[in-house]
Design an enzyme around this catalytic site. Sequence first.
Site, PDB file in Angstrom:
ATOM      1  N   HIS A 100      17.247  56.594 -99.310  1.00  0.00           N
ATOM      2  CA  HIS A 100      18.866  56.799 -99.438  1.00  0.00           C
ATOM      3  C   HIS A 100      19.206  57.857 -98.777  1.00  0.00           C
ATOM      4  O   HIS A 100      18.758  58.944 -98.543  1.00  0.00           O
ATOM      5  CB  HIS A 100      19.363  56.811-100.862  1.00  0.00           C
ATOM      6  N   ASP A 103      18.915  61.105-100.791  1.00  0.00           N
ATOM      7  CA  ASP A 103      17.587  61.445-101.263  1.00  0.00           C
ATOM      8  C   ASP A 103      17.166  62.782-100.102  1.00  0.00           C
ATOM      9  O   ASP A 103      16.235  63.481-100.400  1.00  0.00           O
ATOM     10  CB  ASP A 103      16.488  60.445-100.914  1.00  0.00           C
TER      11      ASP A 103
END
Length: 436
Positions: A100, A103
């Site tokens: 993501h 992240d």
Amino acid sequence: MATGFFGDIAPIRFEGAQSANPLAYRHYQAEKKVFGKTMAEHLRPAVCYWHNFAWPGSDMFGAPTFERPWFGETMKDARLKADVAFEMFALLGVPFFTFHDRDVVPEGASLAEFGRNLAEITEYFEAKMKASGVKLLWGTANLFSHPRYMAGAATNPDPDVFAYAAAQVKNAIDATHRLGGANYVLWGGREGYETLLNTDLKREQEQLGRFLSLVIDYKHKIGFKGVILVEPKPQEPTKHQYDYDVATVYGFLKRFGLEKEVKLNIEVGHAVLAGHSFEHEVAMAVSLGLLGSLDANRNDYQSGWDTDQFPNNAAELLPAFYQILKGGGLAPGGLNFDAKVRRQSIDPQDLLIGHVGGLDVCAQALSAAAKLIEEGSYDRFLVERYSGWDAPAAKAMLAGPSSLEEIASRVARDGVDPKPKSGRQEFLENLLNRFV
């Protein structure tokens, strides 16, 4: 320069089924051929960023248990996190990773800063991918963690949240495209409702359909060749999510004319939350032409939520891998290990051991499914069970020209009186277990 996070652990190798080494593969042989392709080509395994490098080991009742040197909100932390991640990919010998946007970099104080941070780490990834040969299976955007998304992203009652989410997804697709990602995933973590008291279902689903259409249009505009994937999940964190399961998502795609543009990323744990088996969801996707990619994990069957544990039961996975092989395989999708070590597994090597076990179990299931197909008795059973439909009268009932009246007349004229036949479930269960 090595980070030293994993100490002196050597790259993980195949040692065979008799090995007692926890840091060795017992069943996964990347170059072993199965049906003309290597195990690595069949499984296309990926390590996810979020559970391994972003999750601190906290839960709703407990504080973080993991001490990671990259935990922080600076780009220096993000680069160290990337260094450790690529060291882990190399130790495991996996060909892919997933992430993501949130992240991999700090979000910063604005969307513009978030975009700059993502562009910077994308350039950093490019160099590391080139040096290592590791590729991106898929990227995605986190449209669920920030408070702005508490009432959804695309389905939010505030149009500014819809617009912000669109901008965030654009940046994430740009990064995925630049990195040569094979796919791009949309997971609607909060695209649903907690109560119908404040929800307009029709409006929210129209918004979600428009959002997905915009993403597809943008994909074509920039020449992104990857597959757009939607990930079904029935609930958690919301009470009801609009992407409930494979069949529900198919109906949604048909409603908006997107069924030829999108495939599905199916997760074991989400299938269980929807009241299905993993093989049911895979088989349904294959039957609808929607099988795209998979998230490999399992739930604790005593808990009513998505626990994201590493797979550890090859017999459970065998029926799903049978469906995958019969359906033509996963590429350009793959097998993303959307799984995390337990909060008490605090040593760096635990991250490796979890993936070693998960890959071994999936390799076992793949090999067993291939042997099952080669042996042929299961396929022959299915052919025999439906063989009656090959008769001319049966074909006429399905394809025409038989009408309901003509079918009823044939039953009366020919004295049709079908007798029940055994489904032989126990025989089939025992048959499959022979191959694990």
